[in-house]
Write a protein that holds these residues in place. Structure first.
Motif, short mmCIF file in Angstrom:
data_model
loop_
_atom_site.label_atom_id
_atom_site.label_comp_id
_atom_site.label_asym_id
_atom_site.label_seq_id
_atom_site.Cartn_x
_atom_site.Cartn_y
_atom_site.Cartn_z
N ILE A 196 0.87 -1.18 0.00
CA ILE A 196 0.00 0.00 0.00
C ILE A 196 0.90 1.23 0.00
O ILE A 196 1.84 1.32 0.79
CB ILE A 196 -0.88 0.04 1.28
CG1 ILE A 196 -1.68 -1.26 1.43
CG2 ILE A 196 -1.77 1.27 1.29
CD1 ILE A 196 -2.69 -1.54 0.36
N TRP A 197 0.59 2.16 -0.88
CA TRP A 197 1.30 3.43 -0.93
C TRP A 197 0.38 4.51 -0.40
O TRP A 197 -0.84 4.34 -0.43
CB TRP A 197 1.76 3.75 -2.35
CG TRP A 197 2.82 2.78 -2.80
CD1 TRP A 197 2.64 1.47 -3.08
CD2 TRP A 197 4.20 3.04 -2.95
NE1 TRP A 197 3.83 0.87 -3.40
CE2 TRP A 197 4.81 1.82 -3.34
CE3 TRP A 197 5.01 4.17 -2.81
CZ2 TRP A 197 6.18 1.71 -3.58
CZ3 TRP A 197 6.38 4.06 -3.05
CH2 TRP A 197 6.95 2.84 -3.42
N LYS A 198 1.01 5.59 0.06
CA LYS A 198 0.21 6.66 0.64
C LYS A 198 0.50 7.95 -0.10
O LYS A 198 1.59 8.12 -0.65
CB LYS A 198 0.58 6.81 2.13
CG LYS A 198 -0.42 7.63 2.91
CD LYS A 198 -0.09 7.67 4.38
CE LYS A 198 -1.05 8.66 5.06
NZ LYS A 198 -0.63 9.08 6.36
N SER A 199 -0.46 8.85 -0.12
CA SER A 199 -0.22 10.16 -0.71
C SER A 199 -0.87 11.22 0.15
O SER A 199 -1.98 11.04 0.65
CB SER A 199 -0.79 10.23 -2.12
OG SER A 199 -0.63 11.55 -2.62
N ASP A 200 -0.16 12.35 0.27
CA ASP A 200 -0.73 13.50 0.97
C ASP A 200 -1.01 14.62 -0.02
O ASP A 200 -1.20 15.77 0.35
CB ASP A 200 0.22 13.99 2.08
CG ASP A 200 0.36 12.93 3.17
OD1 ASP A 200 -0.68 12.35 3.55
OD2 ASP A 200 1.50 12.65 3.59
N ALA A 201 -1.06 14.26 -1.30
CA ALA A 201 -1.24 15.28 -2.34
C ALA A 201 -2.60 15.96 -2.27
O ALA A 201 -2.82 16.98 -2.93
CB ALA A 201 -1.06 14.65 -3.73
N MET A 202 -3.52 15.39 -1.50
CA MET A 202 -4.91 15.88 -1.52
C MET A 202 -5.36 16.56 -0.23
O MET A 202 -6.54 16.81 -0.10
CB MET A 202 -5.83 14.66 -1.65
CG MET A 202 -6.24 14.32 -3.01
SD MET A 202 -7.42 12.98 -2.98
CE MET A 202 -7.69 12.58 -1.29
N GLU A 203 -4.48 16.74 0.72
CA GLU A 203 -4.84 17.20 2.08
C GLU A 203 -5.39 16.05 2.91
O GLU A 203 -4.80 15.69 3.91
CB GLU A 203 -5.80 18.39 2.07
CG GLU A 203 -5.12 19.67 1.61
CD GLU A 203 -6.07 20.78 1.23
OE1 GLU A 203 -7.06 21.01 1.94
OE2 GLU A 203 -5.79 21.44 0.21
N ALA A 204 -6.50 15.44 2.49
CA ALA A 204 -6.92 14.19 3.16
C ALA A 204 -6.03 13.08 2.63
O ALA A 204 -5.66 13.07 1.45
CB ALA A 204 -8.37 13.90 2.84
N PRO A 205 -5.65 12.10 3.49
CA PRO A 205 -4.76 11.04 3.01
C PRO A 205 -5.41 10.14 1.97
O PRO A 205 -6.63 9.91 2.00
CB PRO A 205 -4.43 10.24 4.26
CG PRO A 205 -5.27 10.76 5.36
CD PRO A 205 -5.97 11.99 4.92
N ALA A 206 -4.59 9.65 1.05
CA ALA A 206 -5.06 8.66 0.08
C ALA A 206 -4.18 7.43 0.20
O ALA A 206 -2.96 7.55 0.37
CB ALA A 206 -4.97 9.22 -1.33
N TYR A 207 -4.81 6.25 0.14
CA TYR A 207 -4.08 4.99 0.18
C TYR A 207 -4.28 4.28 -1.16
O TYR A 207 -5.42 4.16 -1.62
CB TYR A 207 -4.58 4.11 1.33
CG TYR A 207 -4.41 4.76 2.67
CD1 TYR A 207 -3.18 4.74 3.33
CD2 TYR A 207 -5.46 5.44 3.27
CE1 TYR A 207 -3.01 5.36 4.55
CE2 TYR A 207 -5.31 6.07 4.50
CZ TYR A 207 -4.07 6.02 5.13
OH TYR A 207 -3.90 6.66 6.35
N LEU A 208 -3.18 3.84 -1.75
CA LEU A 208 -3.27 3.25 -3.09
C LEU A 208 -2.80 1.80 -3.04
O LEU A 208 -1.73 1.50 -2.49
CB LEU A 208 -2.44 4.06 -4.09
CG LEU A 208 -2.93 5.51 -4.25
CD1 LEU A 208 -2.11 6.44 -3.39
CD2 LEU A 208 -2.89 5.95 -5.70
N ILE A 209 -3.62 0.93 -3.62
CA ILE A 209 -3.37 -0.51 -3.53
C ILE A 209 -2.53 -0.95 -4.73
O ILE A 209 -2.95 -0.81 -5.89
CB ILE A 209 -4.70 -1.26 -3.47
CG1 ILE A 209 -5.37 -0.90 -2.14
CG2 ILE A 209 -4.49 -2.77 -3.62
CD1 ILE A 209 -6.78 -1.35 -1.99
N ASP A 210 -1.36 -1.46 -4.42
CA ASP A 210 -0.40 -1.80 -5.48
C ASP A 210 -0.51 -3.30 -5.82
O ASP A 210 0.04 -4.15 -5.13
CB ASP A 210 1.02 -1.47 -5.00
CG ASP A 210 2.03 -1.60 -6.12
OD1 ASP A 210 1.61 -1.72 -7.30
OD2 ASP A 210 3.25 -1.56 -5.84
N ALA A 211 -1.25 -3.59 -6.87
CA ALA A 211 -1.41 -4.98 -7.33
C ALA A 211 -1.25 -4.95 -8.85
O ALA A 211 -2.22 -4.87 -9.60
CB ALA A 211 -2.79 -5.51 -6.94
#
Ligand code: ADP
Length: 490
Positions: free
Chosen positions: A90-105
Motif C-alpha cells: 500500500i502506498w500513501k499520498s498527501d497530495a490531496m490534504e486528506a490522506p489517500a491509500y493506493l493498492i499496489d497490485a
C-alpha cells in the motif's frame, strides 16, 4: 429523500470526528476517466476541511505519477483471494490534504488503462477485498464506508456481511453513491462462487447476469446520487436502466446531492494552465485565452467569431448523435466548433471527417488530453455545448460558468439543476436550456444564445451571472456530512 437541499447544519459527534473511508476506482490528481475522478478527489478534501477524519482508497494504476506517493506504507497486506493469501503493498499520498491509500497490485492495475478489460469485475472485486483488508490495518474502523459506482459494489456487500460477524466492522455504515446508473458492472453469475459471493446471488442478479452495481445498492444503508433531478429520474423506466423498481423501493434512503466544483483547480483567476487569468470584474484576459485556443487548434485568429466547445467522453450519452446530425446547421450559424473527446470510434471518425470538411471552422483533439487542454478550452471558448441524453450531474457546465463560457445544455439531470435559462426580461440566468432531444431544439437554442452573444453588454451579464454562481464543494460536503451522521446514528 434523506437530505434536503436546504439543510447544511452539521453537528460534531461527541466521540470525535466522523471517520469516513471513501472508496473509488478513480480520483484526481491520481487517475481520471471522467467526472467521478473530480468528485473523488474533491470530496475527501472538502470533508477534511469541515473537520472530518476522511481518507480515500483507490488502485495504484501504472499511469499514476509516482512522485505523488510515499511508501510503501504497508508492504505485506494479506488479501484472502481464491483460496490463497497473496500480499500487496500500500502506498500513501498527501497530495490531496486528506490522506489517500493506493493498492499496489500490478497484475490487476498495470494495464495501461483504468477500465475496459474483460476481467474488470475481477480486478475491482480484488480492489474491494484488498481495501477491506487495508481498513483492518488502519487506526480503527470507519464510521462510514462510502462506496462509489459499480466497482465498489463488491465492497458494500462484503462489509455488510462482515459487520454481522466481526466486531471491528460492527458499527460501520455503508453509503453507496451512484454516479451513473447505466454502468452496472455485469459479469457471468458463474463467477460468483469463486469470488466468494455465491451466498448473495439473488442480490447480484439483473437481466440474467450478475451486476456489482445492483448488489452494492441492496447492501448499502443509504444511497446517494449526484443531483436531485437525477435522483428522481433513476426511479423512472426511461432512466433507471432496469433498476428503477429498486430505486423506487429504496427512495426513502436515496439522496440527491449536486456535485461541487473544486475552485482550487478550476478558477480563471489563478489557473496556471491558461494564457491569461481573468475574473468577473475584469474579463479582458479571456480574449487572450480565446486567441490562444484558436492558435492551439490551428484555427484562424478571428476573435469576433464565437467558439462553441465540447469536452466529453465520446459516448451516445453525451449527445454526439445529435451533434453529428446537426453538424452542418451548427456551422451555418457562423461559429467555430472545438471538440475534445475520447471514446467510441464512430464518433472519433465523425469528428475527423467534420474537421476535414471544414478545417478552418472545426478544431478537434481525439484522445484523453489531461487537464491543461481542458482548462484552456474552458477559458477560451464562448459557449459550451452539452446536449446529453441524460446527465447525472455534469461538471463541465459548472466549470464553464466559472470561466465565463456560457453553457447550452439539454434540460436533464444535473444540467437542469445547475443551469438557469437566461431571461432577457430580468437579466437573470446563467445559460440556455432545451428540452426535447432533437436537432431542431438544439439548433434553436444555439441560435438564441448567439443572438445574445452579439449584444456584448447582455452577454457579459450572462457571463457574470455564471461566474459569480457559487458551486463550491463546501455546500455539497455539508450535505454528505449530514447524510453520514444520519446513517451512523441508526
Ligand atoms: P462524465 O463523468 O460523464 O464523463 P462529467 O461532465 O461529470 O462527465 O465529467 C467529465 C470530466 O472529464 C471533466 O472534468 C472533463 O473536463 C473531463 N474530460 C472528459 N473527456 C476528456 C478528455 N478527452 N480529455 C480531458 N479531459 C476530459
Amino acid at each position: 429523500m434523506l437530505v434536503s437541499e436546504q439543510s447544511s447544519k452539521t453537528k460534531v459527534q461527541s466521540s470525535g470526528p466522523l471517520r469516513v473511508a471513501i472508496l473509488s476506482p478513480e480520483a484526481v490528481p491520481f487517475a481520471k476517466v471522467g467526472g467521478l475522478a473530480d468528485v473523488s478527489g474533491a470530496l475527501p478534501k472538502a470533508l477534511h476541511a469541515e473537520g472530518l477524519d476522511s481518507f480515500l482508497i483507490l488502485p495504484l494504476y501504472d499511469q499514476i505519477d509516482r512522485s505523488l506517493l510515499t511508501g510503501p506504507f504497508i508492504e505485506d497486506l494479506e488479501v484472502l483471494w481464491r483460496g490463497k493469501r497473496p500480499r500487496v503493498s500500500i502506498w500513501k499520498s498527501d497530495a490531496m490534504e486528506a490522506p489517500a491509500y493506493l493498492i499496489d497490485a500490478p497484475y490487476y492495475f498495470a494495464r495501461g488503462k483504468i477500465y475496459g478489460d474483460n476481467d474488470d469485475f475481477e480486478r475491482f472485486a480484488f480492489f474491494c477485498r484488498a481495501a477491506i483488508a487495508l481498513l483492518k490495518r488502519l487506526d480503527g474502523p470507519p464510521d462510514v464506508f462510502h462506496c462509489n459506482d459499480w466497482p465498489c459494489g463488491f465492497a458494500a456487500v462484503e462489509i455488510r456481511a462482515r459487520r454481522r460477524q466481526e466486531e471491528y466492522f460492527a458499527n460501520t455504515k455503508i453509503l453507496f453513491s451512484i454516479h451513473n446508473i447505466a454502468y452496472q458492472g455485469f459479469f457471468n453469475p458463474s463467477d460468483l462462487w469463486w469470488l466468494d459471493f455465491s451466498a448473495h446471488t439473488d442480490d447480484f442478479m439483473l437481466k440474467g447476469a450478475a451486476s456489482a452495481l445492483k448488489a452494492g445498492i441492496i447492501a448499502s444503508d443509504a444511497l446517494s446520487t449526484v443531483s436531485p433531478r437525477y435522483a428522481q429520474e433513476i426511479q423512472t423506466p426511461e432512466q433507471g436502466y432496469g433498476l428503477e423498481w429498486l430505486m423506487r423501493a429504496r427512495r426513502d434512503r436515496l439522496a440527491g446531492i449536486t456535485n461541487g466544483v473544486d475552485y482550487d483547480i478550476w478558477n480563471p483567476e489563478t489557473d496556471p494552465h491558461i494564457a491569461a487569468n481573468f475574473s468577473a470584474n475584469d474579463l479582458s484576459g479571456k480574449r487572450l485565452c480565446k486567441l490562444d485556443l484558436l492558435r492551439r487548434f490551428g484555427l484562424p485568429e478571428e476573435p469576433e467569431r464565437p467558439i462553441i466547445a465540447i469536452i466529453s467522453r465520446l459516448v451516445a450519452q453525451k449527445g454526439y448523435d445529435l451533434i453529428r446530425q446537426a453538424a452542418r446547421g451548427i456551422l451555418d450559424t457562423g461559429a467555430f466548433f472545438i471538440a475534445l473527446g475520447a471514446g467510441a470510434k464512430e464518433y472519433e471518425d465523425f469528428l475527423q471527417s467534420w474537421h476535414d470538411t471544414a478545417p478552418n471552422r472545426v478544431g478537434i483533439y481525439k484522445g484523453f488530453a489531461g487537464e491543461p487542454l481542458a482548462h484552456q478550452i474552458e477559458a477560451g471558448a464562448d459557449l459550451f455545448l452539452m446536449p446529453s441524453l441524460y446527465e447525472p450531474c455534469g461538471l463541465n457546465q459548472m466549470y464553464s460558468m466559472r470561466y465565463g463560457t456560457v453553457p447550452i445544455v439539454r434540460a436533464t439531470g444535473g444540467l437542469d439543476d445547475t443551469v438557469q435559462q437566461f431571461d432577457p426580461a430580468t437579466n437573470q440566468g446563467t445559460g440556455f436550456k432545451f428540452g426535447p432531444h432533437t436537432v431542431a431544439a438544439m439548433l434553436e437554442k444555439i441560435r438564441e444564445a448567439l443572438y445574445f452573444y452579439k449584444q456584448r453588454e447582455v452577454w457579459e451579464t450572462i457571463q457574470r451571472n455564471g461566474m459569480t454562481t457559487d458551486n463550491s464543494w463546501s455546500a455539497a460536503a455539508r450535505k454528505y456530512i449530514q447524510l453520514y451522521q444520519e446513517i451512523s446514528e441508526h
